[in-house]
Write an enzyme that holds these catalytic residues in place. Structure first.
Site, PDB file in Angstrom:
ATOM      1  N   HIS A 128       0.817  -1.202   0.000  1.00  0.00           N
ATOM      2  CA  HIS A 128       0.000   0.000   0.000  1.00  0.00           C
ATOM      3  C   HIS A 128       0.858   1.264   0.000  1.00  0.00           C
ATOM      4  CE1 HIS A 128      -3.859  -2.102   1.639  1.00  0.00           C
ATOM      5  NE2 HIS A 128      -3.287  -2.757   0.642  1.00  0.00           N
ATOM      6  N   GLU A 184       0.585   3.949   1.682  1.00  0.00           N
ATOM      7  CA  GLU A 184       0.899   4.446   3.018  1.00  0.00           C
ATOM      8  C   GLU A 184       2.139   3.752   3.581  1.00  0.00           C
ATOM      9  OE1 GLU A 184      -3.654   4.408   2.549  1.00  0.00           O
ATOM     10  OE2 GLU A 184      -1.969   3.116   2.010  1.00  0.00           O
ATOM     11  N   CYS A 190      -6.639   1.672   4.710  1.00  0.00           N
ATOM     12  CA  CYS A 190      -7.244   0.464   5.267  1.00  0.00           C
ATOM     13  C   CYS A 190      -6.901   0.396   6.758  1.00  0.00           C
ATOM     14  CB  CYS A 190      -6.736  -0.779   4.534  1.00  0.00           C
ATOM     15  SG  CYS A 190      -4.997  -1.169   4.866  1.00  0.00           S
ATOM     16  N   CYS A 222      -3.078  -0.075   7.470  1.00  0.00           N
ATOM     17  CA  CYS A 222      -2.325   1.155   7.237  1.00  0.00           C
ATOM     18  C   CYS A 222      -2.641   2.181   8.320  1.00  0.00           C
ATOM     19  CB  CYS A 222      -2.630   1.719   5.850  1.00  0.00           C
ATOM     20  SG  CYS A 222      -1.902   0.739   4.511  1.00  0.00           S
TER      21      CYS A 222
END
Length: 137
Positions: free
Chosen positions: A71, A73, A96, A99
């Site tokens: 991801h 992040e 999410c 994260c």
């Protein structure tokens, strides 16, 4: 006199620009992390491990490929230290839950995002629990 662009606007525009680097054909996500003074600490976008090669068919099965994607992040957070004092994280997509907990662990105080993530909205609860300001723009 022209009004200067805010640090939040700069961060969101930067995140949007970097999202275009994502190789994911379904969801391109970008992140920009600033310190309290508005200095860019890091950027990130979602994708596979740097320089990892796969065939184009890999991206055809969205549910299968999702578990392999790193991801945006996490990519951005991995490039900084907590002592950098990250303050604001701007993302093109609501983080999410995984994260979100990592964002909190780094001490980020404000998260700005532009699109809800329908598959996982628990980040809203996580940020509320930890008193992280969440702003949708």
């Amino acid at each position: 006199m022209n009004k200067r662009i805010s640090f939040i606007e700069v961060a969101m525009q930067t995140a949007t620009l970097w999202s275009k680097r994502s190789e994911d054909p379904y969801k391109k996500v970008g992140v920009c992390i600033l310190n309290k003074d508005g200095r860019v600490l890091s950027i990130g976008y979602n994708g596979l491990v740097s320089k990892f090669k796969t065939n184009k068919k890999f991206f055809n099965d969205r549910d299968n490929r999702r578990k392999y994607m790193i991801h945006a992040e996490i990519n951005a957070l991995s490039l900084i230290k907590r002592t950098d004092e990250p303050y604001l994280l701007a993302s093109t997509l609501l983080p999410c839950s995984n994260c979100a907990t990592n964002i909190v662990a780094y001490g980020v105080k404000t998260v700005v995002y532009s699109e809800d993530y329908e598959k996982d909205t628990s980040a809203k609860d996580i940020f509320k629990f930890y008193n992280v300001k969440l702003i949708k723009i």
